[in-house]
Motif scaffolding. Structure first.
Motif, mmCIF file in Angstrom:
data_model
loop_
_atom_site.group_PDB
_atom_site.id
_atom_site.type_symbol
_atom_site.label_atom_id
_atom_site.label_comp_id
_atom_site.label_asym_id
_atom_site.label_seq_id
_atom_site.Cartn_x
_atom_site.Cartn_y
_atom_site.Cartn_z
ATOM 1 N N ALA A 90 2.451 -8.666 -0.068
ATOM 2 C CA ALA A 90 2.109 -8.905 -1.535
ATOM 3 C C ALA A 90 2.369 -7.691 -2.243
ATOM 4 O O ALA A 90 2.661 -6.747 -2.150
ATOM 5 C CB ALA A 90 0.459 -9.427 -1.914
ATOM 6 N N GLN A 91 3.014 -8.067 -3.675
ATOM 7 C CA GLN A 91 3.519 -7.142 -4.478
ATOM 8 C C GLN A 91 2.459 -5.839 -4.651
ATOM 9 O O GLN A 91 2.796 -4.801 -4.633
ATOM 10 C CB GLN A 91 3.806 -7.467 -6.003
ATOM 11 N N ASN A 92 1.136 -6.204 -4.931
ATOM 12 C CA ASN A 92 0.161 -4.968 -4.891
ATOM 13 C C ASN A 92 -0.493 -4.901 -3.809
ATOM 14 O O ASN A 92 -1.804 -4.575 -3.563
ATOM 15 C CB ASN A 92 -0.907 -5.208 -6.117
ATOM 16 N N GLY A 93 0.023 -5.207 -2.576
ATOM 17 C CA GLY A 93 -0.648 -5.407 -1.217
ATOM 18 C C GLY A 93 -0.441 -4.094 -0.587
ATOM 19 O O GLY A 93 0.025 -3.032 -1.006
ATOM 20 N N GLY A 94 -0.619 -4.225 0.754
ATOM 21 C CA GLY A 94 -0.587 -3.065 1.585
ATOM 22 C C GLY A 94 -1.651 -3.214 2.824
ATOM 23 O O GLY A 94 -2.372 -4.141 2.971
ATOM 24 N N LEU A 95 -1.553 -2.232 3.715
ATOM 25 C CA LEU A 95 -2.355 -2.255 4.764
ATOM 26 C C LEU A 95 -4.144 -2.333 4.546
ATOM 27 O O LEU A 95 -4.752 -2.974 4.766
ATOM 28 C CB LEU A 95 -2.263 -1.033 5.975
ATOM 29 N N TRP A 161 1.861 -2.022 10.280
ATOM 30 C CA TRP A 161 0.529 -1.100 10.352
ATOM 31 C C TRP A 161 0.996 0.266 10.387
ATOM 32 O O TRP A 161 1.228 0.986 11.543
ATOM 33 C CB TRP A 161 0.101 -1.547 11.962
ATOM 34 N N ASN A 162 0.806 0.643 9.122
ATOM 35 C CA ASN A 162 1.555 1.833 8.590
ATOM 36 C C ASN A 162 0.412 2.982 8.934
ATOM 37 O O ASN A 162 -0.479 3.035 8.201
ATOM 38 C CB ASN A 162 1.935 1.730 7.492
ATOM 39 N N ILE A 163 0.503 3.743 9.992
ATOM 40 C CA ILE A 163 -0.435 4.719 10.386
ATOM 41 C C ILE A 163 -0.474 5.717 9.028
ATOM 42 O O ILE A 163 -1.766 6.513 8.849
ATOM 43 C CB ILE A 163 -0.283 5.877 11.518
ATOM 44 N N ALA A 164 0.399 6.202 8.551
ATOM 45 C CA ALA A 164 0.478 7.115 7.225
ATOM 46 C C ALA A 164 -0.468 6.767 6.165
ATOM 47 O O ALA A 164 -1.081 7.412 5.527
ATOM 48 C CB ALA A 164 1.924 7.114 6.827
ATOM 49 N N GLU A 165 -0.591 5.424 5.869
ATOM 50 C CA GLU A 165 -1.629 4.872 5.054
ATOM 51 C C GLU A 165 -3.024 5.534 5.472
ATOM 52 O O GLU A 165 -3.761 5.876 4.648
ATOM 53 C CB GLU A 165 -1.566 3.392 4.882
ATOM 54 N N PHE A 166 -3.643 4.983 6.785
ATOM 55 C CA PHE A 166 -4.662 5.533 7.134
ATOM 56 C C PHE A 166 -4.813 7.286 6.814
ATOM 57 O O PHE A 166 -5.888 7.566 6.396
ATOM 58 C CB PHE A 166 -4.820 5.215 8.570
ATOM 59 N N GLU A 167 -3.617 8.023 7.195
ATOM 60 C CA GLU A 167 -3.950 9.262 7.133
ATOM 61 C C GLU A 167 -4.192 9.758 5.469
ATOM 62 O O GLU A 167 -4.979 10.623 5.165
ATOM 63 C CB GLU A 167 -2.832 10.057 7.830
ATOM 64 N N LEU A 168 -3.397 9.028 4.679
ATOM 65 C CA LEU A 168 -3.694 9.367 3.102
ATOM 66 C C LEU A 168 -5.037 8.929 2.795
ATOM 67 O O LEU A 168 -5.370 9.631 1.992
ATOM 68 C CB LEU A 168 -2.680 8.669 2.454
ATOM 69 N N TYR A 169 -5.305 7.783 3.289
ATOM 70 C CA TYR A 169 -6.761 7.504 2.953
ATOM 71 C C TYR A 169 -7.861 8.157 3.250
ATOM 72 O O TYR A 169 -8.726 8.588 2.344
ATOM 73 C CB TYR A 169 -7.049 6.026 3.632
ATOM 74 N N GLY A 174 -11.350 8.721 1.423
ATOM 75 C CA GLY A 174 -11.437 7.407 1.795
ATOM 76 C C GLY A 174 -12.832 7.072 2.896
ATOM 77 O O GLY A 174 -13.527 6.355 2.623
ATOM 78 N N TYR A 175 -12.548 7.849 3.901
ATOM 79 C CA TYR A 175 -13.686 7.695 5.122
ATOM 80 C C TYR A 175 -14.721 8.253 4.786
ATOM 81 O O TYR A 175 -16.025 8.253 5.382
ATOM 82 C CB TYR A 175 -12.982 8.293 6.312
ATOM 83 N N GLU A 176 -14.739 9.246 3.650
ATOM 84 C CA GLU A 176 -16.234 9.861 3.206
ATOM 85 C C GLU A 176 -17.082 8.980 2.099
ATOM 86 O O GLU A 176 -18.086 9.479 1.710
ATOM 87 C CB GLU A 176 -15.765 11.288 2.466
ATOM 88 N N GLY A 212 -2.354 4.918 -5.157
ATOM 89 C CA GLY A 212 -1.500 5.865 -4.532
ATOM 90 C C GLY A 212 -0.760 5.807 -3.249
ATOM 91 O O GLY A 212 0.281 6.226 -3.073
ATOM 92 N N VAL A 213 -1.401 5.054 -2.492
ATOM 93 C CA VAL A 213 -0.798 4.889 -1.171
ATOM 94 C C VAL A 213 0.497 3.762 -1.391
ATOM 95 O O VAL A 213 1.732 3.937 -0.763
ATOM 96 C CB VAL A 213 -1.882 3.992 -0.255
ATOM 97 N N ARG A 214 0.191 3.018 -2.206
ATOM 98 C CA ARG A 214 1.202 1.937 -2.823
ATOM 99 C C ARG A 214 2.662 2.724 -3.075
ATOM 100 O O ARG A 214 3.718 2.359 -2.658
ATOM 101 C CB ARG A 214 0.910 0.988 -3.517
ATOM 102 N N GLN A 215 2.163 3.420 -4.191
ATOM 103 C CA GLN A 215 3.418 4.239 -4.817
ATOM 104 C C GLN A 215 4.018 5.140 -3.998
ATOM 105 O O GLN A 215 5.305 5.395 -4.218
ATOM 106 C CB GLN A 215 2.823 4.854 -6.187
ATOM 107 N N MET A 216 3.553 5.774 -2.969
ATOM 108 C CA MET A 216 4.212 6.868 -2.248
ATOM 109 C C MET A 216 4.938 5.958 -1.031
ATOM 110 O O MET A 216 5.903 6.783 -0.596
ATOM 111 C CB MET A 216 3.138 7.715 -1.452
ATOM 112 N N ASN A 217 5.030 4.880 -0.568
ATOM 113 C CA ASN A 217 5.700 3.984 -0.034
ATOM 114 C C ASN A 217 5.931 4.771 1.298
ATOM 115 O O ASN A 217 6.991 5.106 1.693
ATOM 116 C CB ASN A 217 7.121 3.641 -0.535
ATOM 117 N N LEU A 218 4.752 5.153 1.820
ATOM 118 C CA LEU A 218 5.130 5.961 3.290
ATOM 119 C C LEU A 218 5.645 5.129 4.458
ATOM 120 O O LEU A 218 5.385 4.034 4.681
ATOM 121 C CB LEU A 218 3.724 6.600 3.734
#
Length: 234
Positions: A90-95, A161-169, A174-176, A212-218
């Motif tokens: 989706a336009q504003n979607g992602g993992l 399944w973009n692992i970079a999204e997890f790392e940026l999160y 995010g995990y805190e 932030g994750v969406r705009q970086m397009n990792l």
């Protein structure tokens, strides 16, 4: 003589790894699956509340993993449902949006925090991928239902399944996130006149992380061994 204060009993650690299916999966050897033992505890408690593992002293450590295996397999199968899968593209979607929508569709997952659910999914897929890389027969019959379901989901979404999204999160905290799904805290209520509600602040922060994750397009890294498990988890 004054009485000695009785030390509060420590709650036993509920090992999530003891109740997870093992065939076709390769878990870390840290003693727990998620970033902190309390997160493992929260998942085990949610599985207990859902009746997927028995409650009571020692029972979680010796119970059959079959009901949990079936529940996790069903969870990943739900990820291919069109109304959930659409969040990946989706336009504003992602993992992260995809996993957020998946959590809402899984009944037992309502009792854990969103960050815990995201990390759980990341680690389960990682456990399957490491096994696929290291096993001589990764596609053989000795696979649990969870492993088979992960294979089917990953085949469909693969590069999404973009692992970079997890790392940026994780980098952005995010995990805190505090897991408030287990009920209200014991802190005192303080009347705030100008400050926004804490829940609203958390929602805004979560959305900022996703944006932030969406705009970086990792993009994914080429070597999966560098990201299935990080640092001490290897």
């Amino acid at each position: 003589m004054p009485r000695r204060r009785r030390q509060p009993k420590k709650k036993p650690f509920k090992s999530l790894l003891r109740v997870l299916p093992g065939l076709g999966m390769n878990y870390p050897h840290t003693g727990y699956l998620l970033g902190q033992p309390r997160k493992d505890d929260s998942v085990v408690t949610a599985l207990e509340k859902a009746g997927l593992i028995p409650t009571g002293k020692g029972k979680a450590a010796t119970s059959s993993t079959k009901p949990v295996d079936e529940a996790l397999a069903d969870m990943f199968a739900l990820g291919l449902r069109p109304d959930i899968k659409i969040h990946l593209t989706a336009q504003n979607g992602g993992l992260l949006e995809f996993l957020s929508a998946l959590k809402k569709a899984v009944p037992w997952a309502q009792n854990i925090g969103e960050s815990v659910f995201i990390e759980l999914c990341e680690r389960l897929v990682a456990a399957r991928m490491v096994c696929r890389e290291t096993s001589s027969e990764p596609w053989g019959p000795n696979r649990c239902s969870t492993a088979t379901s992960i294979d089917e989901m990953y085949k469909e979404i693969r590069g999404l399944w973009n692992i970079a999204e997890f790392e940026l999160y994780e980098i952005m905290g995010g995990y805190e996130e505090e897991d408030n799904a287990n009920g209200p805290s014991n802190t005192m209520d303080v009347e705030m006149t100008d400050a926004p509600p804490a829940a609203l602040e958390g929602d805004v922060e979560e959305e900022n992380i996703r944006e932030g994750v969406r705009q970086m397009n990792l993009k994914n890294r080429m070597n999966p061994r560098t990201y299935w498990y990080r640092s001490e988890d290897v």
